[in-house]
Write an enzyme that holds these catalytic residues in place. Structure first.
Site, PDB file in Angstrom:
ATOM      1  CG  HIS A   1       6.552   2.106  13.765  1.00 33.09           C
ATOM      2  ND1 HIS A   1       5.427   1.507  13.273  1.00 33.09           N
ATOM      3  CD2 HIS A   1       6.841   3.119  12.911  1.00 33.09           C
ATOM      4  CE1 HIS A   1       5.041   2.129  12.170  1.00 33.09           C
ATOM      5  NE2 HIS A   1       5.884   3.109  11.933  1.00 33.09           N
ATOM      6  NE  ARG A   2      13.357   0.635  18.756  1.00 28.83           N
ATOM      7  CZ  ARG A   2      14.473   1.345  18.703  1.00 28.83           C
ATOM      8  NH1 ARG A   2      14.619   2.421  19.464  1.00 28.83           N
ATOM      9  NH2 ARG A   2      15.448   0.990  17.901  1.00 28.83           N
ATOM     10  CD  GLN A   3       6.806   5.366  23.049  1.00 27.63           C
ATOM     11  OE1 GLN A   3       5.791   5.984  22.757  1.00 27.63           O
ATOM     12  NE2 GLN A   3       7.841   5.942  23.646  1.00 27.63           N
ATOM     13  N   GLY A   4       4.266   1.120  20.072  1.00 30.82           N
ATOM     14  CA  GLY A   4       2.998   0.553  19.644  1.00 30.82           C
ATOM     15  C   GLY A   4       2.974  -0.964  19.586  1.00 30.82           C
TER      16      GLY A   4
ATOM     17  CB  ALA B   1       3.458   6.917   2.356  1.00 30.87           C
TER      18      ALA B   1
ATOM     19  CB  THR C   1      14.082  -3.251   7.171  1.00 27.34           C
ATOM     20  OG1 THR C   1      12.976  -2.458   6.747  1.00 27.34           O
ATOM     21  CG2 THR C   1      13.732  -4.730   7.109  1.00 27.34           C
ATOM     22  CB  SER C   2      13.641   1.735  10.095  1.00 24.60           C
ATOM     23  OG  SER C   2      12.457   1.745   9.357  1.00 24.60           O
TER      24      SER C   2
ATOM     25  N   GLY D   1       0.846  -1.188   0.000  1.00 26.17           N
ATOM     26  CA  GLY D   1       0.000   0.000   0.000  1.00 26.17           C
ATOM     27  C   GLY D   1       0.878   1.234   0.000  1.00 26.17           C
TER      28      GLY D   1
END
Length: 181
Positions: A47-50, A9, A32-33, A7
């Protein structure tokens, strides 16, 4: 089982991929970031916190076939996010310190294809469900720079290879997942 979620962004593809995982208690999350600036650091931290605390996270963008293998517990789910970022990292890694106008894009694409073929083979051998997230890059305008055009072309061909190999393919548009394979 190999599932590809693609999809644009901010289309909701990450949320959709996580919904495909369901309430699995064993998740290997491959991020991969790379942290290259403050804005990317903030995105990664968000993202980590989610992510649920019980997810095992590995931050890596090369040789992912070494993480996704036949020895993985069949009850585990692998979530790789994101293939497009992996391709970006590979491009710049192979390019080194050279100016992008001097890069040998054909050789780079061959090296990236080898990495993708190893990833596909690993996903197909893996007894666990593997969910790959990627960006749909071919729906916009033709990029202005040579680097951006080559990136779009390489990422588009990578997505085609992954979609051909996947058991399921989902296109996420405006937060709605549409199963296309």
């Amino acid at each position: 089982m190999m599932i590809l979620v693609t999809g644009g962004a901010r289309s909701g593809k990450s949320r959709h991929a996580e919904a495909l995982i369901g309430d699995s208690s064993q998740v290997l999350y491959i991020a991969t970031s790379q942290i290259l600036d403050d804005e990317m650091a903030a995105r990664i931290e968000h993202h980590r916190q989610g992510r649920p605390e019980h997810w095992r996270t590995v931050e890596r963008w090369q040789h992912l076939d070494e993480l996704i293998h036949a020895d993985i517990n069949p009850n585990e789910v692998v979530l790789l996010e994101c293939v497009t970022t992996m391709v970006t990292n590979l491009l710049f890694d192979y390019g080194g310190d050279k100016d992008p106008d001097e890069w040998d894009y054909q050789a780079m694409e061959q090296a990236i294809n080898a990495e993708i073929q190893s990833l596909i083979a690993a996903c197909q051998r893996c007894p666990a469900k593997v969910v790959l997230v990627t960006n749909e890059v071919g729906m916009g305008i033709v990029p202005e720079s040579r680097l951006a055009r080559h990136f779009r072309d390489i990422a588009g061909r990578v997505n085609q290879q992954l979609a051909a190999a996947a058991n399921e393919v989902w296109l996420v548009v405006s937060g709605i997942g549409v199963k296309i394979k």
